[in-house]
Design a protein around this motif. Structure first.
Motif, PDB file in Angstrom:
ATOM      1  N   UNK A 115       0.748  -1.262   0.043  1.00 55.86           N
ATOM      2  CA  UNK A 115       0.070  -0.083  -0.004  1.00 55.86           C
ATOM      3  C   UNK A 115       0.799   1.367  -0.020  1.00 55.86           C
ATOM      4  N   UNK A 116       1.922   1.286   0.930  1.00 60.49           N
ATOM      5  CA  UNK A 116       2.679   2.599   0.908  1.00 60.49           C
ATOM      6  C   UNK A 116       3.129   3.099  -0.344  1.00 60.49           C
ATOM      7  N   UNK A 141       3.154  11.835  10.955  1.00 59.69           N
ATOM      8  CA  UNK A 141       3.481  10.541  10.886  1.00 59.69           C
ATOM      9  C   UNK A 141       3.750  10.037   9.484  1.00 59.69           C
ATOM     10  N   UNK A 142       2.739  10.257   8.454  1.00 57.17           N
ATOM     11  CA  UNK A 142       2.993   9.815   6.986  1.00 57.17           C
ATOM     12  C   UNK A 142       4.017  10.177   6.402  1.00 57.17           C
ATOM     13  N   UNK A 144       6.875  11.454   8.255  1.00 55.24           N
ATOM     14  CA  UNK A 144       7.974  11.258   8.645  1.00 55.24           C
ATOM     15  C   UNK A 144       8.447   9.557   8.369  1.00 55.24           C
ATOM     16  N   UNK A 145       7.439   8.737   8.137  1.00 50.45           N
ATOM     17  CA  UNK A 145       7.724   7.379   7.582  1.00 50.45           C
ATOM     18  C   UNK A 145       8.133   7.231   6.132  1.00 50.45           C
ATOM     19  N   UNK A 150      14.542   4.605   9.315  1.00 53.38           N
ATOM     20  CA  UNK A 150      14.176   3.830  10.560  1.00 53.38           C
ATOM     21  C   UNK A 150      15.080   4.446  11.723  1.00 53.38           C
ATOM     22  N   UNK A 153      14.436   8.208  12.648  1.00 56.04           N
ATOM     23  CA  UNK A 153      13.290   8.356  13.404  1.00 56.04           C
ATOM     24  C   UNK A 153      13.445   7.726  14.865  1.00 56.04           C
ATOM     25  N   UNK A 154      14.729   7.288  15.150  1.00 60.41           N
ATOM     26  CA  UNK A 154      14.961   6.903  16.458  1.00 60.41           C
ATOM     27  C   UNK A 154      14.980   7.994  17.468  1.00 60.41           C
ATOM     28  N   UNK A 155      14.448   7.986  18.747  1.00 58.22           N
ATOM     29  CA  UNK A 155      14.426   9.092  19.535  1.00 58.22           C
ATOM     30  C   UNK A 155      15.975   9.735  19.837  1.00 58.22           C
ATOM     31  N   UNK A 207      -4.629  14.186   6.896  1.00 59.04           N
ATOM     32  CA  UNK A 207      -3.759  13.216   6.952  1.00 59.04           C
ATOM     33  C   UNK A 207      -3.368  12.699   5.481  1.00 59.04           C
ATOM     34  N   UNK A 211       0.386  13.935   1.945  1.00 56.21           N
ATOM     35  CA  UNK A 211       1.597  13.094   1.270  1.00 56.21           C
ATOM     36  C   UNK A 211       1.365  13.250  -0.250  1.00 56.21           C
TER      37      UNK A 211
ATOM     38  N   UNK B 205      -0.663   0.905   7.227  1.00 57.78           N
ATOM     39  CA  UNK B 205       0.086   0.168   6.307  1.00 57.78           C
ATOM     40  C   UNK B 205       0.293   1.131   5.200  1.00 57.78           C
ATOM     41  N   UNK B 206      -1.002   1.994   5.021  1.00 57.92           N
ATOM     42  CA  UNK B 206      -0.888   3.100   3.835  1.00 57.92           C
ATOM     43  C   UNK B 206       0.254   4.201   4.176  1.00 57.92           C
ATOM     44  N   UNK B 207       0.393   4.568   5.379  1.00 60.82           N
ATOM     45  CA  UNK B 207       1.073   5.548   5.932  1.00 60.82           C
ATOM     46  C   UNK B 207       2.590   5.139   6.103  1.00 60.82           C
ATOM     47  N   UNK B 208       2.845   3.913   5.843  1.00 60.91           N
ATOM     48  CA  UNK B 208       4.063   3.386   5.578  1.00 60.91           C
ATOM     49  C   UNK B 208       4.583   2.581   7.038  1.00 60.91           C
ATOM     50  N   UNK B 217       6.136   0.395  17.288  1.00 61.32           N
ATOM     51  CA  UNK B 217       6.366   1.427  18.073  1.00 61.32           C
ATOM     52  C   UNK B 217       5.296   2.755  18.006  1.00 61.32           C
ATOM     53  N   UNK B 218       4.891   2.887  16.528  1.00 61.22           N
ATOM     54  CA  UNK B 218       3.955   3.884  16.422  1.00 61.22           C
ATOM     55  C   UNK B 218       2.439   3.567  16.552  1.00 61.22           C
TER      56      UNK B 218
END
Lengths: 438, 306
Positions: A115-116, A141-142, A144-145, A150, A153-155, A207, A211, B205-208, B217-218
């Motif tokens: 999907x992404x 969030x979208x 950031x992802x 990965x 994105x870690x704190x 949201x 993107x 899943x759509x947002x990655x 985590x999220x």
């Protein structure tokens, strides 16, 4: 029968690409479409659904769906619950794998992609906002992802790397620029539970918007709202579509919504696309009786009709119109309530006893008993002024003489397919004859 | 009575003679209330009182010695040893059984057909009698005859006798504790996961957020926060209550290396017959368990609302 229309592919699409025959295999058709798309604009976000099938165990939910959706189009998938419209949307989004066939977005076959990776955004029926995140985080969030790895994105990564800080700043600015036109600025720090239904819907849209997706999917996004808010958000969504120019695919079971918002409507039934056309076309010239029944705020009038050598009769009452091209036999004649006119003098097709008169402000609905012409209730809709004219000298409870408006009669055969419309148009008649001859 | 109360409006007090609804409700709840007092509240007070005396089991007399038992306890190296062992045991068992159960739950949640099977497999240890299972474990972990021993000898490694070595014995008990606890935690997490709707998973899943760690985590773990707090506290209490395995396998040995708080209470009170001292230990134990519960109430109320 014209194959393209039968499979729901827009006739207009044929102008931009070579006609794709139903007899060729899916793979050949896919490469043909791809070849045509390569010539087209690079930023083309049109969608081609080719021979798409979906089976859950033994039940076939989607049967060979073929559909072309133009770049920037607002297309609605309309149908009763269980017709497969949501499944089709889920296949487009990539939540379910398709059993066979493929989906092209632009010139990419997205069917194997997750999907992404499809560059698709979606507004869900329940909005599916992340309940533990603020509105801002929901929209951040979208991005950031997709923009941070990965490790980034870690704190604490923002403390160590200037690059991460720059990207985060950019994301914050983008979220705010999307939130502003949606009126979400003041709500950015709230949690979804603190928002009203309409606000949640707007956050879900926000949201999805951040993107900058190529395609925007909406699964009955207004069904959880009250009627007034629904009307308002309907307009907002149409505005959003016009402003962004993104391809919208909208799923609903509400025909009013579909008629009001769409460029084209694909009416689905039993896992198939029955008809895909502009709202006006769907309303005036439905290909199937089921489509005619599903569309329209007031139910369409259905009357069993007998055709003998071109003359049409309802329960032995012969109508004025003639259908010379039609083979003898039994048909269903369907007429929209507003296309039945009160008749003056002797040009009435039939007259029926009035059962009920209903005022709704801008129109008057009359329900007649259709037993005399062998059907159920016959509904007529009039403008209030013509009803006033009609009423002079008469009273409700009497009979009303009705005439079927020119070109308004829709004829369906025993299988529910439309066999002849607009009987006075010679060209159409010609086509219908050919159709019947096949 | 029945016919009368049927005619009355609920919650209204009858004017004369008859019992009010509140009185009837109290009468019906009285047995449960009395039972609760007799079996929970009263014993706690009795233990509190006995902890202030030098009472020995079997004796008919007792002397009030104030906080003498507590002073003795603070000076007792075996008490501190037992407390330390309990703490180490908890520190090993709780994180592993909570986080392990969380990961397992997330993995199982995406299974459709095999889910039922795995649920049963992981839940079986919870239903088994730990005393009996301890014996099986003592065979499995035995340094000379068990399958672990033959595995080590096949690999050419020195034999590892869990319950003969001081440090290993505690780890051996922790392994059994984890095995026993993880299924229970798993079921709680699986129940918690039902809150996360399919649409929410699809949206993520759509947002990655489609990788295991990203989704955990999220989405999954933040939404499971209320469940995690409950599971964490229950696991802490369970781990502090470890007794069966200690009693069956090690009896606190070797040399007090696996002496735990509850086992020490049992030994001192019923073997050593020092009921007064045992009661003082029990009070400490109750305070610790109570503290865990208070943490749950405090944190749970604050974190559970989205």
């Amino acid at each position: 029968m014209a194959a393209g229309v039968g499979h729901g592919v827009a006739p207009l699409a044929a102008a931009r690409r070579t006609f794709v025959g139903a007899d060729r295999t899916g793979r050949q058709r896919r490469s043909a479409v791809l070849a045509n798309k390569a010539e087209a604009d690079m930023a083309d976000h049109s969608i081609d659904i080719i021979d798409l099938e979906k089976r859950f165990d033994r039940t076939q939910v989607l049967k060979r769906i073929n559909l072309h959706i133009r770049d920037g189009e607002f297309l609605t998938l309309l149908g009763p619950s269980g017709c497969g419209k949501s499944t089709l949307l889920r296949l487009l989004a990539g939540f379910e794998p398709c059993t066979s066939g493929c989906i092209l977005i632009g010139d990419r076959d997205v069917s194997p992609l997750p999907p992404k990776a499809r560059n698709i955004a979606m507004v869900f029926q329940s909005y599916a906002l992340y309940p533990h995140m603020s509105v801002r985080a929901n929209m951040t969030v979208p991005l950031e992802m997709s923009r941070l790895s990965f490790r980034q994105r870690l704190p604490g990564a923002a403390l160590l790397s200037a690059k991460v800080r720059a990207i985060r700043k950019e994301i914050t600015a983008e979220v705010e620029s999307v939130a502003k036109p949606l009126g979400l600025e003041a709500l950015l720090d709230r949690k979804p539970a603190q928002l009203s239904g309409g606000q949640r819907q707007r956050v879900a849209v926000g949201r999805a918007m951040v993107r900058h997706p190529a395609v925007f999917l909406m699964d009955e996004p207004l069904s959880n709202l009250d009627a007034k808010l629904r009307q308002q958000l309907r307009e907002e969504i149409v505005d959003l579509h016009r402003r962004t120019g993104i391809t919208f695919i909208y799923v609903t079971h509400d025909q009013t919504e579909a008629m009001a918002m769409s460029d084209r409507i694909a009416v689905m039934e039993g896992g198939e696309i029955r008809q895909c056309a502009a709202p006006q076309e769907i309303y005036d010239r439905p290909d199937y009786l089921s489509v005619a029944r599903f569309v329209g705020a007031t139910a369409i009038n259905e009357m069993p009709a007998l055709v003998r050598r071109g003359s049409v009769s309802l329960n032995r009452q012969v109508l004025e119109m003639t259908l010379p091209g039609l083979a003898d036999g039994e048909y269903q004649l369907a007429v929209r309530p507003e296309r039945l006119h009160p008749a003056e003098g002797g040009n009435a097709d039939f007259s029926l006893p009035v059962e009920q008169v209903e005022f709704t402000g801008n129109e008057v609905g009359i329900r007649c008993n259709g037993a005399e012409i062998g059907s159920g209730a016959i509904r007529v809709q009039l403008r209030p002024e013509s009803f006033r004219q009609l009423r002079q000298g008469r009273h409700a409870g009497e009979r009303i003489a009705l005439r079927i408006a020119e070109d308004a009669a829709l004829i369906f055969d025993a299988s529910g397919r439309r066999v002849s419309v607009l009987p006075t148009q010679p060209a159409q008649l010609q086509e219908d004859r050919l159709e019947l001859a096949v | 009575m029945n016919s009368r109360s049927d005619l009355e409006i609920p919650g209204q007090v009858t004017p004369k003679g008859g019992l009010s609804h509140a009185a009837i409700a109290q009468a019906f709840s009285a047995p449960a209330f009395i039972l609760l007092i007799a079996t929970v509240v009263a014993p706690v007070f009795v233990v509190l009182l006995i902890s202030l005396t030098d009472y020995r089991l079997g004796r008919l007399t007792l002397n009030f010695i104030g906080l003498g038992n507590y002073a003795r306890m603070l000076a007792d190296p075996f008490f501190w040893g037992a407390l330390r062992n309990s703490a180490i045991y908890t520190a090993v068992v709780v994180p592993v059984s909570v986080f392990g159960a969380l990961c397992l739950a997330v993995l199982l949640d995406s299974r459709r057909r095999s889910r039922r099977f795995y649920e049963i497999v992981y839940f079986l240890p919870v239903t088994s009698t730990l005393t009996a299972m301890s014996i099986v474990w003592s065979y499995l972990l035995n340094g000379h005859i068990g399958p672990l021993a033959s595995l080590f000898s096949t690999l050419g490694l020195p034999p590892l006798d869990f319950f003969a070595d001081g440090t290993l014995a505690l780890i051996g008990l922790a392994i059994i504790g984890i095995w026993h606890l993880i299924g229970f935690n798993l079921i709680l997490f699986l129940a918690g996961l039902t809150v996360i709707s399919g649409e929410l998973k699809e949206a993520s899943a759509l947002d990655g957020m489609d990788g295991f760690w990203d989704r955990l985590r999220y989405l999954t773990w933040p939404l499971l926060a209320p469940t995690t707090i409950v599971v964490f506290v229950l696991s802490c209490i369970q781990a502090f209550q470890v007794f069966d395995t200690v009693a069956v396998l090690t009896n606190g040995g070797p040399y007090g290396a696996t002496e735990m708080l509850l086992h020490k209470i049992n030994t001192d009170t019923f073997t050593g017959l020092k009921a007064g001292y045992g009661s003082a230990l029990t009070v400490v134990y109750l305070i610790l368990i109570g503290a865990f519960s208070l943490v749950q109430v405090a944190v749970g109320n604050r974190k559970a609302h989205f």
